[in-house]
Design an enzyme around this catalytic site. Structure first.
Site, PDB file in Angstrom:
ATOM      1  N   ASP A  31       0.852  -1.202   0.000  1.00 31.24           N
ATOM      2  CA  ASP A  31       0.000   0.000   0.000  1.00 31.24           C
ATOM      3  C   ASP A  31       0.883   1.246   0.000  1.00 31.24           C
ATOM      4  OD1 ASP A  31      -3.239   0.102   1.069  1.00 31.24           O
ATOM      5  OD2 ASP A  31      -2.144   1.979   0.883  1.00 31.24           O
ATOM      6  N   THR A  35      -5.044   6.492   0.788  1.00 31.12           N
ATOM      7  CA  THR A  35      -6.322   6.524   1.527  1.00 31.12           C
ATOM      8  C   THR A  35      -6.373   5.457   2.609  1.00 31.12           C
ATOM      9  OG1 THR A  35      -7.306   5.137  -0.188  1.00 31.12           O
ATOM     10  CG2 THR A  35      -7.666   7.506  -0.363  1.00 31.12           C
ATOM     11  N   GLY A  36      -5.449   4.527   2.581  1.00 28.54           N
ATOM     12  CA  GLY A  36      -5.405   3.497   3.627  1.00 28.54           C
ATOM     13  C   GLY A  36      -4.595   3.985   4.811  1.00 28.54           C
ATOM     14  N   ASN A  97       1.565  -3.338 -14.177  1.00 30.81           N
ATOM     15  CA  ASN A  97       2.644  -3.878 -13.331  1.00 30.81           C
ATOM     16  C   ASN A  97       2.219  -5.167 -12.617  1.00 30.81           C
ATOM     17  OD1 ASN A  97       4.626  -1.984 -13.914  1.00 30.81           O
ATOM     18  ND2 ASN A  97       3.831  -0.529 -12.405  1.00 30.81           N
ATOM     19  N   TYR A 143     -11.786   7.618 -12.797  1.00 22.22           N
ATOM     20  CA  TYR A 143     -12.030   6.364 -12.085  1.00 22.22           C
ATOM     21  C   TYR A 143     -12.715   5.350 -13.002  1.00 22.22           C
ATOM     22  CZ  TYR A 143     -13.724   3.307  -8.284  1.00 22.22           C
ATOM     23  OH  TYR A 143     -13.991   2.237  -7.461  1.00 22.22           O
ATOM     24  N   ARG A 184     -17.927   9.439   1.260  1.00 25.25           N
ATOM     25  CA  ARG A 184     -18.948   8.532   0.736  1.00 25.25           C
ATOM     26  C   ARG A 184     -20.215   8.651   1.570  1.00 25.25           C
ATOM     27  NH1 ARG A 184     -15.518   3.170  -1.060  1.00 25.25           N
ATOM     28  NH2 ARG A 184     -14.061   3.762   0.558  1.00 25.25           N
TER      29      ARG A 184
HETATM   30  P1  NAD Z   1      -9.814   2.499  -0.030  1.00 28.25           P
HETATM   31  O1  NAD Z   1      -9.521   3.860  -0.562  1.00 28.25           O
HETATM   32  O2  NAD Z   1     -10.117   2.359   1.419  1.00 28.25           O
HETATM   33  O3  NAD Z   1      -8.628   1.496  -0.363  1.00 28.25           O
HETATM   34  C1  NAD Z   1      -7.757   1.640  -1.454  1.00 28.25           C
HETATM   35  C2  NAD Z   1      -6.348   1.349  -0.961  1.00 28.25           C
HETATM   36  O4  NAD Z   1      -5.441   1.436  -2.074  1.00 28.25           O
HETATM   37  C3  NAD Z   1      -5.852   2.350   0.085  1.00 28.25           C
HETATM   38  O5  NAD Z   1      -5.256   1.659   1.143  1.00 28.25           O
HETATM   39  C4  NAD Z   1      -4.843   3.202  -0.684  1.00 28.25           C
HETATM   40  O6  NAD Z   1      -3.869   3.763   0.173  1.00 28.25           O
HETATM   41  C5  NAD Z   1      -4.301   2.208  -1.670  1.00 28.25           C
HETATM   42  N1  NAD Z   1      -3.751   2.819  -2.892  1.00 28.25           N
HETATM   43  C6  NAD Z   1      -4.318   3.765  -3.688  1.00 28.25           C
HETATM   44  N2  NAD Z   1      -3.526   4.039  -4.731  1.00 28.25           N
HETATM   45  C7  NAD Z   1      -2.419   3.244  -4.610  1.00 28.25           C
HETATM   46  C8  NAD Z   1      -1.239   3.069  -5.360  1.00 28.25           C
HETATM   47  N3  NAD Z   1      -1.009   3.798  -6.490  1.00 28.25           N
HETATM   48  N4  NAD Z   1      -0.313   2.181  -4.941  1.00 28.25           N
HETATM   49  C9  NAD Z   1      -0.521   1.453  -3.808  1.00 28.25           C
HETATM   50  N5  NAD Z   1      -1.622   1.577  -3.049  1.00 28.25           N
HETATM   51  C10 NAD Z   1      -2.565   2.461  -3.438  1.00 28.25           C
HETATM   52  O7  NAD Z   1     -11.008   1.934  -0.920  1.00 28.25           O
HETATM   53  P2  NAD Z   1     -11.845   0.572  -0.790  1.00 28.25           P
HETATM   54  O8  NAD Z   1     -13.252   0.968  -0.631  1.00 28.25           O
HETATM   55  O9  NAD Z   1     -11.218  -0.342   0.172  1.00 28.25           O
HETATM   56  O10 NAD Z   1     -11.680   0.006  -2.268  1.00 28.25           O
HETATM   57  C11 NAD Z   1     -10.780  -1.056  -2.579  1.00 28.25           C
HETATM   58  C12 NAD Z   1     -10.926  -1.424  -4.037  1.00 28.25           C
HETATM   59  O11 NAD Z   1     -12.263  -1.840  -4.321  1.00 28.25           O
HETATM   60  C13 NAD Z   1     -10.622  -0.267  -4.998  1.00 28.25           C
HETATM   61  O12 NAD Z   1      -9.940  -0.766  -6.125  1.00 28.25           O
HETATM   62  C14 NAD Z   1     -11.996   0.216  -5.404  1.00 28.25           C
HETATM   63  O13 NAD Z   1     -11.992   0.816  -6.668  1.00 28.25           O
HETATM   64  C15 NAD Z   1     -12.799  -1.076  -5.384  1.00 28.25           C
HETATM   65  N6  NAD Z   1     -14.228  -0.812  -5.181  1.00 28.25           N
HETATM   66  C16 NAD Z   1     -14.701  -0.423  -3.957  1.00 28.25           C
HETATM   67  C17 NAD Z   1     -16.056  -0.151  -3.790  1.00 28.25           C
HETATM   68  C18 NAD Z   1     -16.642   0.270  -2.469  1.00 28.25           C
HETATM   69  O14 NAD Z   1     -17.843   0.530  -2.377  1.00 28.25           O
HETATM   70  N7  NAD Z   1     -15.879   0.336  -1.391  1.00 28.25           N
HETATM   71  C19 NAD Z   1     -16.930  -0.265  -4.885  1.00 28.25           C
HETATM   72  C20 NAD Z   1     -16.393  -0.632  -6.116  1.00 28.25           C
HETATM   73  C21 NAD Z   1     -15.052  -0.927  -6.260  1.00 28.25           C
HETATM   74  N1  UDP Z   2     -24.404  11.397  -1.477  1.00 31.23           N
HETATM   75  C1  UDP Z   2     -25.227  12.247  -0.754  1.00 31.23           C
HETATM   76  N2  UDP Z   2     -24.693  12.897   0.325  1.00 31.23           N
HETATM   77  C2  UDP Z   2     -23.407  12.726   0.720  1.00 31.23           C
HETATM   78  C3  UDP Z   2     -22.567  11.848  -0.011  1.00 31.23           C
HETATM   79  C4  UDP Z   2     -23.098  11.199  -1.118  1.00 31.23           C
HETATM   80  O1  UDP Z   2     -26.413  12.426  -1.064  1.00 31.23           O
HETATM   81  O2  UDP Z   2     -23.022  13.352   1.730  1.00 31.23           O
HETATM   82  C5  UDP Z   2     -24.987  10.684  -2.639  1.00 31.23           C
HETATM   83  C6  UDP Z   2     -24.180  10.778  -3.920  1.00 31.23           C
HETATM   84  O3  UDP Z   2     -24.554  11.952  -4.641  1.00 31.23           O
HETATM   85  C7  UDP Z   2     -24.577   9.501  -4.626  1.00 31.23           C
HETATM   86  C8  UDP Z   2     -24.804   8.513  -3.480  1.00 31.23           C
HETATM   87  O4  UDP Z   2     -25.005   9.309  -2.310  1.00 31.23           O
HETATM   88  O5  UDP Z   2     -25.800   9.678  -5.324  1.00 31.23           O
HETATM   89  C9  UDP Z   2     -23.632   7.563  -3.251  1.00 31.23           C
HETATM   90  O6  UDP Z   2     -22.456   8.346  -3.161  1.00 31.23           O
HETATM   91  P1  UDP Z   2     -21.026   7.729  -2.842  1.00 31.23           P
HETATM   92  O7  UDP Z   2     -20.047   8.849  -2.982  1.00 31.23           O
HETATM   93  O8  UDP Z   2     -21.073   7.004  -1.550  1.00 31.23           O
HETATM   94  O9  UDP Z   2     -20.770   6.614  -3.944  1.00 31.23           O
HETATM   95  P2  UDP Z   2     -21.024   6.506  -5.528  1.00 31.23           P
HETATM   96  O10 UDP Z   2     -21.683   7.762  -6.055  1.00 31.23           O
HETATM   97  O11 UDP Z   2     -19.669   6.323  -6.090  1.00 31.23           O
HETATM   98  O12 UDP Z   2     -21.914   5.349  -5.647  1.00 31.23           O
END
Ligand code: NAD
Ligand code: UDP
Length: 309
Positions: A31, A35-36, A97, A143, A184
């Site tokens: 990592d 964001t972690g 990579n 994204y 979020r």
């Molecule tokens: P998160 O931001 O908590 O975790 C992402 C992690 O990746 C963090 O620890 C961050 O430090 C690390 N990171 C970011 N860029 C990096 C880089 N260039 N090199 C090394 N580490 C890096 O997010 P999450 O919610 O845990 O999401 C994890 C994965 O799941 C992501 O790929 C995200 O796109 C995917 N995902 C999550 C959700 C969700 O609702 N949480 C939904 C769809 C997809």
């Molecule tokens: N959202 C909201 N208030 C907030 C944060 C998000 O109404 O304070 C809404 C946002 O516009 C979206 C939904 O909640 O329609 C989910 O947002 P999030 O950022 O969690 O994830 P994503 O849009 O990527 O699904």
């Protein structure tokens, strides 16, 4: 089994590392801590099957592993839009990579893709064969398009080099260890409710999302990694769909908060509806979510309450 988890110090990654250790794997968590946090994996550091590497996946790295979960990428709109060029590099150069590593050491690799590949979907609920409706030049594109290219790379390395790939499309996931500041909806609403602040609904709140508890999601990731002969993509999420306004009311009621709901401007390209069709995950993985949203939210509220005290 030696398993690499990129993004392992993030929200989903930290739960995945923990479950893999429980299952007996040796786990390498990689990592860059964008964001972690170390706090997410602090409780794992004493385990002698756990190793932590600070590294950015846009730079190559040599490791010998059997399996790779590629989760590294900021996931919340606030974080992935902070440095959009870096977000694209993480999904494109980072995935190249990791695929290069998988090719070299013959590891199986799973890519954490997203429901965002469907964009603002015109098909509802979303099935895997839908190609999506994504704006290529908007503020979410770094994204969405990055993740779409990552899927392309997975399939091209598979066809061209025989790499053993798995693609999962993750729908909105929530639970303990979501970052407090990630913007979020789940973390925002719970924190606002617990602090008695206004709950910020964007737009009129009629847009929908479907929320999956992190433990269920992790079970799906592991099931997909263990499944032979199936590359995906496969949707993983909880089909329980709700409008954002209903969701705000639910959080108020579950927290017993006196917060008011206020309406703010809807961000550009915010998808109007989202619900996974998880028929394929059921057929191919025997997977479906087990934790009802009410229960998952209670656990998440308890977590945030502990963080705020
Ligand atoms: P998160 O931001 O908590 O975790 C992402 C992690 O990746 C963090 O620890 C961050 O430090 C690390 N990171 C970011 N860029 C990096 C880089 N260039 N090199 C090394 N580490 C890096 O997010 P999450 O919610 O845990 O999401 C994890 C994965 O799941 C992501 O790929 C995200 O796109 C995917 N995902 C999550 C959700 C969700 O609702 N949480 C939904 C769809 C997809
Ligand atoms: N959202 C909201 N208030 C907030 C944060 C998000 O109404 O304070 C809404 C946002 O516009 C979206 C939904 O909640 O329609 C989910 O947002 P999030 O950022 O969690 O994830 P994503 O849009 O990527 O699904």
């Amino acid at each position: 089994m030696r398993t690499l988890v990129t993004g392992g110090a993030g929200f989903i990654g930290s739960h995945l590392c923990q479950r893999l250790l429980d299952n007996g794997d040796e786990v390498i968590c990689l990592d860059n801590f964008f964001t972690g946090s170390k706090a997410n994996i602090g409780h794992l550091l004493g385990n002698n099957r756990f190793e932590l590497i600070r590294h950015d996946i846009i730079e190559p790295i040599l490791l010998e592993v059997d399996r790779i979960y590629n989760l590294a990428c900021p996931a919340s709109p606030v974080h992935y839009q902070y440095n959009p060029v870096k977000t694209v590099k993480t999904s494109v150069m980072g995935t190249i990579n990791m695929l290069g590593m998988a090719k070299r050491v013959k590891a199986r690799i799973l890519q954490a893709s997203t429901s965002e590949v469907y964009g603002d979907p015109q098909v509802h609920p979303q099935r895997e064969e839908y190609w999506g409706n994504v704006n290529p030049i908007g503020i979410r594109s770094c994204y969405d398009e990055g993740k779409r290219v990552a899927e392309t790379l997975m399939m091209d390395y598979h066809r061209q080099n025989g790499v053993d790939v798995r693609i999962v499309r993750i729908f909105n996931t929530y639970g303990p260890r979501m970052a407090l500041n990630d913007g979020r909806v789940v973390s925002n609403f719970i924190i606002q409710a617990l602090k008695g602040e206004d709950i910020t609904v964007y737009g009129d709140g009629s847009q929908t999302r479907s929320f999956c508890y992190v433990e269920d999601l992790v079970s799906g990731l592991i099931a997909m990694m263990g499944r032979d002969g199936f590359t995906g993509p496969v949707n993983l999420g909880n089909p329980a769909e709700t409008t954002i306004l209903e969701f705000a009311e639910r959080i108020i009621s579950l927290t017993g908060s006196g917060s008011r709901i206020v309406f703010k401007e809807l961000p550009a390209d915010d998808p109007k509806q989202r619900q996974p069709d998880i028929t394929l995950a059921g057929e191919m993985l025997g997977w479906r979510p087990q934790i009802p949203v009410e229960e998952g939210l209670k656990r998440t509220i308890d977590y945030f309450r502990g963080k705020l005290n």
